[in-house]
Design an enzyme around this catalytic site. Structure first.
Site, PDB file in Angstrom:
ATOM      1  CB  CYS A   1      44.571  51.136 -21.695  1.00  0.00           C
ATOM      2  SG  CYS A   1      43.846  51.641 -20.129  1.00  0.00           S
ATOM      3  N   GLY A   2      46.794  49.818 -20.317  1.00  0.00           N
ATOM      4  CA  GLY A   2      47.682  49.314 -19.274  1.00  0.00           C
ATOM      5  C   GLY A   2      46.971  49.014 -17.970  1.00  0.00           C
ATOM      6  CB  THR A   3      45.518  51.039 -15.362  1.00  0.00           C
ATOM      7  OG1 THR A   3      44.868  52.108 -16.063  1.00  0.00           O
ATOM      8  CG2 THR A   3      46.949  51.411 -15.008  1.00  0.00           C
TER       9      THR A   3
ATOM     10  CB  VAL B   1      42.101  53.570 -14.879  1.00  0.00           C
ATOM     11  CG1 VAL B   1      41.510  54.887 -14.408  1.00  0.00           C
ATOM     12  CG2 VAL B   1      42.189  52.585 -13.717  1.00  0.00           C
ATOM     13  N   GLY B   2      42.048  54.316 -17.901  1.00  0.00           N
ATOM     14  CA  GLY B   2      41.929  55.367 -18.904  1.00  0.00           C
ATOM     15  C   GLY B   2      40.847  55.099 -19.928  1.00  0.00           C
TER      16      GLY B   2
ATOM     17  CG  HIS C   1      24.066  42.823  -9.635  1.00  0.00           C
ATOM     18  ND1 HIS C   1      24.477  42.732  -8.325  1.00  0.00           N
ATOM     19  CD2 HIS C   1      23.438  41.644  -9.905  1.00  0.00           C
ATOM     20  CE1 HIS C   1      24.120  41.554  -7.828  1.00  0.00           C
ATOM     21  NE2 HIS C   1      23.490  40.871  -8.774  1.00  0.00           N
ATOM     22  CG  ASP C   2      26.594  47.323 -11.865  1.00  0.00           C
ATOM     23  OD1 ASP C   2      25.772  47.848 -11.087  1.00  0.00           O
ATOM     24  OD2 ASP C   2      27.593  46.693 -11.469  1.00  0.00           O
TER      25      ASP C   2
ATOM     26  NE  ARG D   1      51.854  49.444 -18.707  1.00  0.00           N
ATOM     27  CZ  ARG D   1      51.889  50.742 -18.894  1.00  0.00           C
ATOM     28  NH1 ARG D   1      51.339  51.556 -18.000  1.00  0.00           N
ATOM     29  NH2 ARG D   1      52.465  51.246 -19.966  1.00  0.00           N
TER      30      ARG D   1
ATOM     31  NE  ARG E   1      18.931  43.927  -5.343  1.00  0.00           N
ATOM     32  CZ  ARG E   1      19.319  42.654  -5.430  1.00  0.00           C
ATOM     33  NH1 ARG E   1      18.437  41.723  -5.758  1.00  0.00           N
ATOM     34  NH2 ARG E   1      20.569  42.317  -5.189  1.00  0.00           N
TER      35      ARG E   1
ATOM     36  NE  ARG F   1      19.599  49.084  -6.217  1.00  0.00           N
ATOM     37  CZ  ARG F   1      19.677  47.957  -5.563  1.00  0.00           C
ATOM     38  NH1 ARG F   1      20.414  46.959  -6.024  1.00  0.00           N
ATOM     39  NH2 ARG F   1      19.023  47.802  -4.428  1.00  0.00           N
TER      40      ARG F   1
END
EC number: 5.3.1.6
Length: 152
Positions: free
Chosen positions: A70-72, A74-75, A103-104, A114, A137, A141
């Site tokens: 998307c643009g950022t 984030v959404g 790691h994740d 954008r 490890r 987590r």
């Protein structure tokens, strides 16, 4: 780079052009890519719809990987992370892309159309897909995140 599962990809209208570039890049590497939309520009589409569709598709196809744009970034990241089993990471550089997997154990890569140039986004995609979860490890987590999700 060889994948045993298809790579699912989706975006909103702001990510449509970048999505096309990413698909072309991955197909040139002989990777199977499944485009979950959109297929044409609709300025009124909503990123959560595509993020949820990708998440549901991945839930039905365990061990798969996804890319959301998307643009950022984030959404789509926020929306995807609402789905059980999804570990979505917003990534804006190639080093973080590798670490998100190593790691994740991220299974969804979220990109900004954008604020990150297409060439860098392609590098990010390559790093993300080439990296493998290191376990050790990091398993403990990530396990805490999954356990918390199951409790809710």
């Amino acid at each position: 780079m060889q994948m045993n599962h298809p790579i699912y990809i989706a975006s909103d209208h702001t990510g449509l052009e970048l999505k096309s570039l990413v698909i072309k890049h991955l197909e040139q590497q002989k990777l199977q890519v499944i485009d979950l939309g959109p297929t044409e520009l609709d300025p009124l589409d909503d990123y959560p719809d595509y993020a949820f569709l990708l998440a549901q598709t991945m839930q039905a196809n365990p061990n798969s990987l996804g890319i959301l744009i998307c643009g950022t970034g984030v959404g789509v990241c926020m929306a995807a992370n609402k789905a059980k089993g999804i570990l979505a990471a917003l990534v804006v550089d190639s080093k973080t892309a590798a670490l998100a997997r190593q790691h994740d154990d991220a299974n969804v890569l979220c990109l900004s159309s954008r604020f990150v140039v297409p060439e860098e986004n392609i590098k990010i995609v390559d790093e993300f897909l080439q990296a493998q979860f290191e376990g050790g490890r990091h398993s403990k987590r990530v396990g805490k995140i999954i356990a918390y999700e199951r409790e809710k």
